[in-house]
Structures are given as structure tokens and as C-alpha cells.
Design a protein around this motif. Structure first.
Motif, PDB file in Angstrom:
ATOM      1  N   ARG A 190     -19.140 102.486  18.068  1.00 55.12           N
ATOM      2  CA  ARG A 190     -17.829 101.841  18.077  1.00 55.12           C
ATOM      3  C   ARG A 190     -16.892 102.656  17.206  1.00 55.12           C
ATOM      4  O   ARG A 190     -17.063 102.713  15.978  1.00 55.12           O
ATOM      5  CB  ARG A 190     -17.927 100.413  17.557  1.00 55.12           C
ATOM      6  N   VAL A 220     -19.577  94.006  21.908  1.00 52.71           N
ATOM      7  CA  VAL A 220     -20.836  94.711  21.642  1.00 52.71           C
ATOM      8  C   VAL A 220     -21.879  94.345  22.695  1.00 52.71           C
ATOM      9  O   VAL A 220     -22.632  95.193  23.186  1.00 52.71           O
ATOM     10  CB  VAL A 220     -21.360  94.396  20.218  1.00 52.71           C
ATOM     11  N   VAL A 260     -15.491  90.604  18.983  1.00 56.61           N
ATOM     12  CA  VAL A 260     -16.237  91.837  18.714  1.00 56.61           C
ATOM     13  C   VAL A 260     -17.675  91.684  19.199  1.00 56.61           C
ATOM     14  O   VAL A 260     -18.248  92.594  19.817  1.00 56.61           O
ATOM     15  CB  VAL A 260     -16.207  92.177  17.206  1.00 56.61           C
ATOM     16  N   ASN A 286     -21.536  96.378  25.617  1.00 53.15           N
ATOM     17  CA  ASN A 286     -21.615  97.821  25.373  1.00 53.15           C
ATOM     18  C   ASN A 286     -22.618  98.477  26.336  1.00 53.15           C
ATOM     19  O   ASN A 286     -23.652  97.893  26.662  1.00 53.15           O
ATOM     20  CB  ASN A 286     -22.036  98.059  23.921  1.00 53.15           C
ATOM     21  N   VAL A 299     -25.432 101.593  19.062  1.00 54.61           N
ATOM     22  CA  VAL A 299     -24.129 101.174  19.561  1.00 54.61           C
ATOM     23  C   VAL A 299     -23.049 101.985  18.854  1.00 54.61           C
ATOM     24  O   VAL A 299     -22.982 101.999  17.617  1.00 54.61           O
ATOM     25  CB  VAL A 299     -23.897  99.671  19.322  1.00 54.61           C
TER      26      VAL A 299
END
Length: 681
Positions: free
Chosen positions: A313, A373, A369, A376, A311
């Protein structure tokens, strides 16, 4: 002190009370109609809801002119504070279909479902239940014409059968099924008033009132648990549309308007049914083992991860290794939750693992958050690869058309012959072009429930249940997983190749193994001579089942009549139509067109099952396959041998004949050219 003109005329007094009660009911309805809600609703949504509730209340308070507002009276012995606190000395209660009160709020008619009404059905000479007098009323149309008294607490008066009760039971019927609220018997009342929490299964032969008991149980539960069932809902399930049309007026006549009715096919209508199965394929598809085949096929789509999820970010990259992903997947599989629910949980699990890494690195992520995620691109791609979406209809289509796919997931469950039986001979391009059968739709419903939980209702009534397959029981059961059920049926009337073998087995498939099984054996509808003749079939179709014992004083009219052709069958119908009430001509499905032609040629109008009889048209032409659950004052049964031969096997044919023989309330003529089945001996 003035003396009323009615003091010396009990019938006149009761008629006066009926007039006053009708006026009070009309006033109650007018009060609701005059309500002004313009100043009590906060917004238009609330206004719409309240308006609908008021409309329902107005409908529930309708006075049906040809329906008795009350049918009984109880005079209690003791005052409040005595052994029976419900009653009072000199106090009397009129028992009717709904509660009616006067302008001061005092009751004029008590709802039959109220606790104080229970002794009307249960009290006896042995156990008077503090009742001094029970009075029954006789009506002609909506006019009170007679009464009959039982002095339950008077030892000088012996117990005797009620003439008015017998007359009400035997009253000719034209139109849809009517309620039996005035004639409920003690053993029926126990079932009607049993609690909401438990499931009840009622085995009842023809004419024992099991359908009426089930409907009155719904009405009672709605009275006793109205708020709860208003939230969770109730449903009545019948075998076909004709049957549902026949029973649809019972609950509204009792003031209950919010009960939905459906067939099992309606419940599982995920696809259009355009095809049919042969008996062998339908039996396998209806077998409860198919649930395991479907479960395996659905979960076969889950693939254990072999690659990590990365992931990104901002400038940071967070990596969830494959072994950690595998642990998440295995844990979700072990929890045995719905496939779709687990699929929705997986991205949150992955996101949580990323958040743990963020916190370790000194960040302070919050729920927003984690949600970001979970959405994502890399996480969504991983979830699609590991736990892809499943379309239930496409899954079932693949099972029925891909021999290898079916073999893998039916290994150890279905043998090779069973797999071949359900495989489609020709490939199908798509779900829409497939000719789905009724049994296929049930399989799709099962697969749908594996993917996402089916909504559960508070109470379900399942009538004519003996004809359901195990998979159909499962389809009904998932509609009441958090509620209860009333199951109604007769093992002797099972006319499908997969017919129920025992009620304990049926309850297990329904998911209600702890359900209580009750048996009704007293027959109130079918005359003695008719039910005795039909019961000759029981040793051949349902060994060990208790024959129905008719409690009718009138033995009814019964005639076995050899004929040479349809003209004599038509003549039998004309003979029966000379009596008051409805007449049904029941015949093997294949013989219906010829009989229809003969009736038309003779100028006799007739209806199809489910169409409402009228004073002008009182004959219904009924294919034997649709006769179940219906009843007529008089029945002409054409060619019993043809009814038996019209089914795939003899036992099913004899059961179909048993159904056809037991539809009459007052009289039956059996016409035949071929020899009668030897089982009728």
C-alpha cells in the motif's frame, strides 16, 4: 311487534341467513374493489405491492356458488363473564370457510379456524364445551336443503351418529380434491390446530384424511400466524405433479392463495434430469452417509498456506506470515460454518491482521481501509489458493466419475461395492452433457447447501413422505431449518426400495427429531368391505401397523371378478360409470397401453391422472405407479398379480397393490385372469 314469515320454518330462516351472508360477502368484496389507493402510496413500488395485496384480498373474498358459505351453527349457553367468555346466552355463531360481517361489522359467519369455532369439531355429550346446540347443514350444490341438531347439554338426548356428516363424507366427487372443513373429526382437529413451533408427523392409513389434515393445518397456521408466515413463507410438497394438481384447489377454497406447491424434484432442480439409476445405485445415493462423503469432498479443496501474504500500500509493505494464515484457516474450519461463508470471511481476517500492523506502526486505518485491503490483489490470490470456490455440480460429477477421488472421500463410509455401484461407467465431458438422475440432483443440492446455506421457510408440509430417501428428507429439512414441518404418510404405502422404515428415523433425517408422531386409524373414505380386504396385506408389508377401521355406515360395493380379457375389464368400467361420481381404472403400468386401446375401441373417453374430471368424462386411466394419493368414487382394479410383478421385489409390489386397492370411496371391482397374490388369501 311484527312476526317474520320464517319464524315457524327453521329451514327457511337458515336459508334467509345464507342469502344475507352471501350479500354481505359480496359487499365486502365490492368495498375492497372500490378502494382508491392513489393518495396513500409514497411511490410506485408501494403502489404495486398494495395493488397486489388488494388483488389477493379480492380473490380470497370470492363467493363460490357451489360451495356452502357456512356448514354449521353453534348456540352457546352462557353470557360473557361466565365460565366460557367466548359465548353469550342466546348468541349463535354460524361456522364457515371464511369470516363474513355485515355493514355494521357484526359477524354473520365465523371462520372455522377461530377459537370460538373449535367446539364445532371438539364438543361432545361428555364435554359439551358450553355448547347447547350444534347444528349441521346439508347442501345440494350451493343450496341449503337440510339441517340436523345435536343438543349437547341435554341429558335426555343420547349421542348418535350424524347422518349429514356421513352423507358429506360419502358424497360423490368429480374434479379435484375438496376440503373437509365441514367433516373434521376431533382427533384430526387436534392435529390441525397444533402450534406453529412444533413439527408433527401423521401416520395415517388410506382414507384417514391425512392429506386433508395437512392442508387444513396450513390454512389454520396462516390464520393464526399470518404476519409471521407472510414473511417466512409456506410450502406444500407432494410426490408428483398429478398429485399436486389434484389437491391444488383445497387451500384457495379456504381463502388461502399464498401457499406454494412443489415436488422434491422441483426443490433440487439445479441440473436437468435426463437419466435414471438402477435400484441399487439409487439406494446408495439416497443414503444419509452420502452427506459425509460430500462434506469431505467439498472441504478437501481447502489447502493450508505455506507462503506469507505481502500487501503493498503506497510505499509500505505489510506481511502476514504463513503460520498466522494457518491459524485463521484452522479457526474457520473449527467453526463449522458454510464453506462459502468461510471463504468470504478469510479475506477480512487477513485484512484485519494487516490493520493491526498498521495501528502498531502509528497509522489510524478505518473500515474503508480494511475493505480495500481485503480486495487487494495479493489477498485475493492467496484466498483463491487457500480456499478456492467450489462448483457443487462439478464436485458431484467428479465423485461419480473419478474412482480415486470417490475412494479418498468415502473411506470408512462406503465400502468398495457401494462405491462401484454409484460410479458412472463412461466418462462425461461436462456438467451440461451429463445424464443426471433424480438422486444425483439431490446430491448436488446437498453439496450446494454445504457451500451456501439454503433459505428456510416458516412451515413445510411434506405429503406421501414414506417414499423419500434419507437424502431427500435432508433436502426438505434444510428448507425449514428455522421453521416447522407437517409430515404426512403411511409406512404401508412405501413403494420405493429406500422407503421409510420408521417415522422416528425420518424425523431425524429431516432435522426434526423432537417432532411429535400422531396416528390416524379411523377411515372416512374407504368403505368397510374394501379396507378390510386390503388390510389382509398389512402383515406382509408393514407388520405391527394398526389396520384402518372404517367409520362408514355404508359398507360400499366390492366384487372380485375373474375375467378372460380386456373386454370384460371395459364392461366393469361401464358398469361403474352408471353410478354418479368419478371412476378410476387402475392397472400395472405395462398394461395401460392395451387398456387405453380397449377403451378407445369401446368409445369410452378417459383422462390421465391429474386431468380434471367433468360431467362428460368421468373415467381416469391410472398407472399403478401414479395412483398414490388419488381417490375416485369407484375403482376397477385390473390384474393385481401384474401390479405386484411390476415392481423390483415382492414387498414393494404388495405395497403398490395395497395403494391401488384403497383408492375407492364407494365401490371396487377387482378383475383378474391370473391367480390373485396368495397374501390376499
Amino acid at each position: 311487534m311484527s312476526t317474520s314469515v320464517h319464524d315457524d320454518d327453521p329451514l327457511a330462516r337458515e336459508r334467509a341467513h345464507l342469502v344475507s351472508s352471501r350479500s354481505a360477502l359480496r359487499a365486502m368484496r365490492e368495498d375492497v374493489q372500490s378502494l382508491d389507493i392513489s393518495d396513500v402510496t409514497a411511490n410506485w413500488v408501494n403502489a404495486q405491492i398494495l395493488e397486489r395485496q388488494i388483488e389477493d384480498r379480492i380473490k380470497a373474498l370470492a363467493d363460490l356458488s357451489d360451495t356452502p358459505l357456512f356448514f354449521g351453527r353453534l348456540d352457546y349457553l352462557h353470557a360473557p363473564g361466565a365460565e366460557q367468555a367466548e359465548g353469550a346466552e342466546g348468541e349463535r355463531f354460524y361456522i364457515g370457510r371464511r369470516h363474513v360481517h355485515d355493514g355494521g361489522g357484526d359477524p354473520m359467519v365465523i371462520d372455522w379456524r377461530a377459537p370460538v369455532s373449535q367446539p364445532f369439531y371438539r364438543a361432545s355429550k361428555k364435554d359439551p364445551m358450553d355448547v347447547g346446540l350444534r347444528r349441521r347443514f346439508g347442501y345440494t350444490g350451493g343450496d341449503l336443503t337440510a339441517y340436523e341438531d345435536e343438543h349437547l347439554s341435554d341429558p335426555r338426548e343420547s349421542a348418535r351418529a350424524s347422518k349429514l356428516l356421513q352423507r358429506e363424507i360419502e358424497r360423490p366427487r368429480v374434479g379435484p380434491m375438496r376440503d373437509i372443513v365441514a367433516t373434521i373429526q376431533p382427533e384430526q382437529d387436534e392435529i390441525v390446530r397444533s402450534g406453529l413451533g412444533g413439527t408433527v408427523c401423521v401416520q395415517g392409513g388410506p382414507g384417514t384424511g391425512k392429506t386433508a389434515v395437512g392442508l387444513h393445518r396450513v390454512a389454520y397456521l396462516l390464520y393464526a400466524h399470518r404476519e409471521r408466515l407472510a414473511r417466512t413463507g409456506t410450502l406444500v410438497i407432494g410426490p408428483n405433479r398429478s398429485f399436486l394438481h389434484y389437491i391444488e384447489q383445497v387451500l384457495p377454497a379456504l381463502g388461502e392463495l399464498a401457499v406454494r406447491q412443489a415436488t422434491v424434484d422441483d426443490l433440487v432442480a439445479h441440473v436437468e434430469v435426463r437419466g435414471t439409476d438402477d435400484a441399487a445405485a439409487a439406494v446408495v445415493k439416497g443414503d444419509a452417509r452420502m452427506a459425509e462423503v460430500l462434506r469431505r469432498a467439498v472441504y478437501s479443496h481447502v489447502a493450508l498456506p505455506t507462503e506469507p501474504v505481502v500487501v503493498v500500500r503506497g510505499s509500505r509493505r505489510w506481511r502476514v506470515p504463513a503460520y498466522e494464515l494457518e491459524e485463521m484457516v484452522r479457526e474457520l474450519l473449527d467453526r463449522d460454518i458454510r464453506y462459502g461463508a468461510a471463504r468470504e470471511a478469510l479475506p477480512q481476517r487477513i485484512a484485519h491482521a494487516v490493520l493491526v500492523q498498521m495501528e502498531r506502526s502509528g497509522e489510524a486505518p478505518d473500515d474503508r481501509v480494511q475493505d480495500a485491503v481485503a480486495r487487494n490483489v495479493a489477498v485475493k490470490a492467496a484466498v483463491k489458493e487457500i480456499w478456492p470456490p467450489v462448483d457443487p455440480a462439478k464436485l458431484v460429477l467428479r465423485l461419480l466419475t473419478d474412482a480415486d477421488f470417490l475412494a479418498v472421500h468415502a473411506e470408512g463410509v462406503l465400502d468398495e461395492d457401494e462405491r462401484k455401484t454409484i460410479l458412472w461407467a463412461k466418462p462425461v465431458r461436462s456438467v451440461k452433457s451429463a445424464k443426471w438422475s433424480a438422486a444425483d440432483a439431490v446430491l448436488i443440492d446437498e453439496a450446494t447447501d454445504i457451500v451456501a446455506r439454503t433459505h428456510s421457510l416458516g412451515h413445510v408440509v411434506l405429503d406421501e413422505a414414506q417414499d423419500l430417501s434419507p437424502m431427500q428428507y435432508r433436502a426438505v429439512g434444510r428448507r425449514c431449518t428455522t421453521g416447522s414441518a407437517t409430515v404426512l404418510g403411511d409406512l404401508a404405502q412405501g413403494t420405493t426400495p429406500w422407503a421409510t422404515r420408521s417415522w422416528a428415523e425420518a424425523l431425524a433425517h429431516l432435522g426434526k427429531s423432537d417432532g411429535v408422531i400422531e396416528e390416524l386409524t379411523a377411515g372416512f373414505r374407504v368403505p368397510t368391505d374394501v379396507i378390510s380386504y386390503a388390510s389382509r396385506l398389512l402383515p406382509h408389508i408393514a407388520p405391527g401397523l394398526t389396520p384402518v377401521a372404517s367409520v362408514r355406515e355404508n359398507p360400499g360395493f366390492f366384487d372380485l371378478r375373474p375375467v378372460t380379457g380386456t373386454a370384460e375389464v371395459v364392461a366393469a368400467c361401464e358398469e361403474l360409470l352408471s353410478n354418479e361420481g368419478s371412476t378410476g381404472l387402475i392397472a400395472a403400468d405395462a398394461r395401460v397401453p392395451a387398456l387405453a386401446e380397449a377403451l378407445t375401441a369401446a368409445g369410452i373417453p378417459y383422462l390421465a391422472p391429474g386431468e380434471e374430471t367433468t360431467a362428460e368424462t368421468r373415467l381416469t386411466l391410472v398407472p399403478a405407479s401414479l395412483a398414490k394419493g388419488l381417490e375416485y368414487d369407484y375403482v376397477a382394479l385390473d390384474e393385481p398379480r401384474a401390479v405386484v410383478d411390476g415392481e423390483p421385489d415382492e414387498r414393494t409390489g404388495l405395497r403398490r397393490l395395497y395403494v391401488a386397492l384403497t383408492r375407492a370411496v364407494s365401490g371396487l371391482i377387482v378383475t383378474h385372469t391370473a391367480p390373485l397374490p396368495p397374501q390376499l388369501g
